[in-house]
Design a protein around this motif. Structure first.
Motif, PDB file in Angstrom:
ATOM      1  N   TYR A  74     -14.089  14.636   2.295  1.00  0.00           N
ATOM      2  CA  TYR A  74     -13.830  13.237   1.952  1.00  0.00           C
ATOM      3  C   TYR A  74     -13.167  13.142   0.584  1.00  0.00           C
ATOM      4  CZ  TYR A  74     -14.769   8.476   0.343  1.00  0.00           C
ATOM      5  OH  TYR A  74     -14.644   7.211  -0.180  1.00  0.00           O
ATOM      6  N   ARG A  75     -13.708  13.852  -0.392  1.00  0.00           N
ATOM      7  CA  ARG A  75     -13.166  13.768  -1.751  1.00  0.00           C
ATOM      8  C   ARG A  75     -11.755  14.350  -1.809  1.00  0.00           C
ATOM      9  NH1 ARG A  75     -18.854  15.374  -3.209  1.00  0.00           N
ATOM     10  NH2 ARG A  75     -19.840  13.433  -3.924  1.00  0.00           N
ATOM     11  N   ARG A  76     -11.490  15.385  -1.016  1.00  0.00           N
ATOM     12  CA  ARG A  76     -10.139  15.940  -0.973  1.00  0.00           C
ATOM     13  C   ARG A  76      -9.151  14.902  -0.465  1.00  0.00           C
ATOM     14  NH1 ARG A  76      -6.454  17.816   2.352  1.00  0.00           N
ATOM     15  NH2 ARG A  76      -7.695  17.381   4.220  1.00  0.00           N
ATOM     16  N   ARG A  77      -9.522  14.195   0.576  1.00  0.00           N
ATOM     17  CA  ARG A  77      -8.602  13.193   1.135  1.00  0.00           C
ATOM     18  C   ARG A  77      -8.409  12.020   0.190  1.00  0.00           C
ATOM     19  NH1 ARG A  77      -9.317  13.007   7.692  1.00  0.00           N
ATOM     20  NH2 ARG A  77     -10.206  15.096   7.917  1.00  0.00           N
ATOM     21  N   VAL A  78      -9.493  11.565  -0.417  1.00  0.00           N
ATOM     22  CA  VAL A  78      -9.377  10.463  -1.376  1.00  0.00           C
ATOM     23  C   VAL A  78      -8.456  10.864  -2.527  1.00  0.00           C
ATOM     24  CG1 VAL A  78     -10.654   9.110  -3.086  1.00  0.00           C
ATOM     25  CG2 VAL A  78     -11.566   9.389  -0.782  1.00  0.00           C
ATOM     26  N   GLY A  79      -8.533  12.123  -2.937  1.00  0.00           N
ATOM     27  CA  GLY A  79      -7.682  12.594  -4.020  1.00  0.00           C
ATOM     28  C   GLY A  79      -6.204  12.546  -3.693  1.00  0.00           C
ATOM     29  N   ALA A  80      -5.858  12.521  -2.415  1.00  0.00           N
ATOM     30  CA  ALA A  80      -4.452  12.510  -2.001  1.00  0.00           C
ATOM     31  C   ALA A  80      -3.923  11.108  -1.717  1.00  0.00           C
ATOM     32  CB  ALA A  80      -4.274  13.381  -0.761  1.00  0.00           C
ATOM     33  N   VAL A  81      -4.789  10.105  -1.675  1.00  0.00           N
ATOM     34  CA  VAL A  81      -4.367   8.738  -1.345  1.00  0.00           C
ATOM     35  C   VAL A  81      -3.605   8.122  -2.510  1.00  0.00           C
ATOM     36  CG1 VAL A  81      -5.195   6.397  -0.858  1.00  0.00           C
ATOM     37  CG2 VAL A  81      -6.236   8.359   0.303  1.00  0.00           C
ATOM     38  N   ARG A  82      -2.527   7.417  -2.201  1.00  0.00           N
ATOM     39  CA  ARG A  82      -1.787   6.623  -3.190  1.00  0.00           C
ATOM     40  C   ARG A  82      -2.370   5.211  -3.181  1.00  0.00           C
ATOM     41  NH1 ARG A  82       1.804  10.227  -0.896  1.00  0.00           N
ATOM     42  NH2 ARG A  82       3.339  11.188  -2.303  1.00  0.00           N
ATOM     43  N   PHE A  83      -3.313   4.980  -4.070  1.00  0.00           N
ATOM     44  CA  PHE A  83      -4.012   3.697  -4.083  1.00  0.00           C
ATOM     45  C   PHE A  83      -3.164   2.609  -4.733  1.00  0.00           C
ATOM     46  CE2 PHE A  83      -7.591   6.650  -3.688  1.00  0.00           C
ATOM     47  CZ  PHE A  83      -8.347   6.017  -2.719  1.00  0.00           C
ATOM     48  N   SER A  84      -3.459   1.372  -4.337  1.00  0.00           N
ATOM     49  CA  SER A  84      -2.838   0.203  -4.958  1.00  0.00           C
ATOM     50  C   SER A  84      -3.926  -0.835  -5.209  1.00  0.00           C
ATOM     51  CB  SER A  84      -1.742  -0.372  -4.048  1.00  0.00           C
ATOM     52  OG  SER A  84      -2.303  -0.838  -2.830  1.00  0.00           O
TER      53      SER A  84
ATOM     54  N   CYS B 165       0.826  -1.204   0.000  1.00  0.00           N
ATOM     55  CA  CYS B 165       0.000   0.000   0.000  1.00  0.00           C
ATOM     56  C   CYS B 165       0.861   1.254   0.000  1.00  0.00           C
ATOM     57  CB  CYS B 165      -0.912   0.027   1.232  1.00  0.00           C
ATOM     58  SG  CYS B 165      -1.982  -1.397   1.394  1.00  0.00           S
ATOM     59  N   GLY B 166       0.312   2.330  -0.570  1.00  0.00           N
ATOM     60  CA  GLY B 166       0.970   3.621  -0.496  1.00  0.00           C
ATOM     61  C   GLY B 166       2.404   3.572  -0.964  1.00  0.00           C
ATOM     62  N   ARG B 167       3.310   4.009  -0.092  1.00  0.00           N
ATOM     63  CA  ARG B 167       4.730   4.053  -0.436  1.00  0.00           C
ATOM     64  C   ARG B 167       5.522   2.901   0.182  1.00  0.00           C
ATOM     65  NH1 ARG B 167       5.963  10.363   0.683  1.00  0.00           N
ATOM     66  NH2 ARG B 167       3.950  10.299   1.770  1.00  0.00           N
ATOM     67  N   SER B 168       4.832   1.916   0.737  1.00  0.00           N
ATOM     68  CA  SER B 168       5.519   0.707   1.199  1.00  0.00           C
ATOM     69  C   SER B 168       5.729  -0.245   0.016  1.00  0.00           C
ATOM     70  CB  SER B 168       4.691   0.021   2.294  1.00  0.00           C
ATOM     71  OG  SER B 168       4.728   0.763   3.499  1.00  0.00           O
ATOM     72  N   ALA B 169       6.467  -1.332   0.285  1.00  0.00           N
ATOM     73  CA  ALA B 169       6.814  -2.274  -0.780  1.00  0.00           C
ATOM     74  C   ALA B 169       5.564  -2.813  -1.460  1.00  0.00           C
ATOM     75  CB  ALA B 169       7.625  -3.426  -0.197  1.00  0.00           C
ATOM     76  N   ARG B 170       5.613  -2.828  -2.785  1.00  0.00           N
ATOM     77  CA  ARG B 170       4.498  -3.347  -3.584  1.00  0.00           C
ATOM     78  C   ARG B 170       5.007  -4.448  -4.506  1.00  0.00           C
ATOM     79  NH1 ARG B 170       0.491   1.333  -5.881  1.00  0.00           N
ATOM     80  NH2 ARG B 170       0.794   2.953  -4.309  1.00  0.00           N
TER      81      ARG B 170
END
Length: 270
Positions: A184-194, A61-66
């Motif tokens: 909510y939409r602002r925060r979702v826009g900042a998430v690094r999804f995987s 997830c995010g910036r951890s190992a993928r």
């Protein structure tokens, strides 16, 4: 205020942290699980005066190992990761907050290493399994959840983009107060999804994060537990939090009115 680092262990884990001194640690476990930690930074940042905060991105997830082998996406592996993070920050003990899927992981951490947890918050999650008929008499929920289901049913978008699209489509299912939707939409826009965890799920390689005999096993830990919930949560029924509080001696429930699954966005001050 926030600092960031990468913790090495079985895999590389990205951690945002804040606070200083001898204050107790608060380890925060995000949900999704294919989100990252960032949507939980607020209002938890207000606790920096009472806690040192640890907000990791789970493996995959995010910036951890993928891109790990699918068998590496396992709840027990996450428990090992979380203990590695605590060790890296010299956290002999910590308060733990698990949100949504992270609430299931927090329970697994609690029974694995009960002496490492001082207090626990299970937020917008559940200890008891969700009955299949929990929401059968709530037609508004079916309408609110339909857009997200449509996104997951579509095979056209790239996997991580489908995770993002589902999060946006699920706005009305996650947020109860219309006034909170822009935040909510602002925060979702900042998430690094995987999509690593979803790939494991679809391949049949992802076991349930739920623990067996949760009431007995959590009771045996003796860890004081707060069950924090929004009254109109459309993912985990609020009634389960209240029911669990009546059955688990070391637990209490706080159910926030005018709040949905993302209760911390609907009612941040509470």
């Amino acid at each position: 205020m926030w600092e960031e680092c990468v913790v090495g262990g079985q895999v590389e884990l990205f951690v945002a942290y804040a606070g200083s001194g001898d204050l107790p640690w608060l380890l925060v476990i995000h949900g999704g699980p294919d989100w990252d930690h960032s949507y939980l930074r607020e209002p938890l940042a207000k606790m920096i005066g009472t806690h040192r905060l640890l907000l990791p991105d789970l493996r995959g997830c995010g910036r951890s190992a993928r891109g790990l082998p699918l068998v590496n996406y396992h709840p027990d592996a996450v428990v090992d990761d979380l203990l590695t993070i605590l060790d890296s920050f010299d956290g002999a003990t910590a308060d733990v907050l698990g949100f949504s899927y992270g609430g299931l992981l927090a329970q697994r951490l609690a029974i694995t290493a009960p002496l490492r947890i001082r207090r626990m918050i299970i937020a917008s999650s559940s200890v008891l399994p969700v009955p299949a008929d929990s929401y059968q008499n709530w037609p508004e929920r079916a309408l609110a959840c339909a857009p997200e289901r449509e996104v997951w049913a579509s095979p056209s978008a790239p996997e991580a983009e489908r995770t993002r699209a589902a999060a946006f489509a699920g706005a009305r299912a996650n947020i109860w107060r219309s006034e909170a939707l822009p935040e909510y939409r602002r925060r979702v826009g900042a998430v690094r999804f995987s999509a690593d965890w979803d790939r494991a799920r679809r391949a049949g390689a992802l076991p349930s994060a739920r623990i067996d005999n949760p009431l007995r096993r959590l009771s045996e830990t003796g860890i004081p537990t707060l069950l924090l919930h929004g009254r109109y949560d459309m993912a985990f029924p609020a009634t389960l939090a209240e029911q669990t509080a009546g059955l688990l001696p070391n637990a209490e429930a706080v159910v926030l009115d005018n709040a949905g699954h993302m209760a911390h966005i609907d009612q941040p001050d509470r």
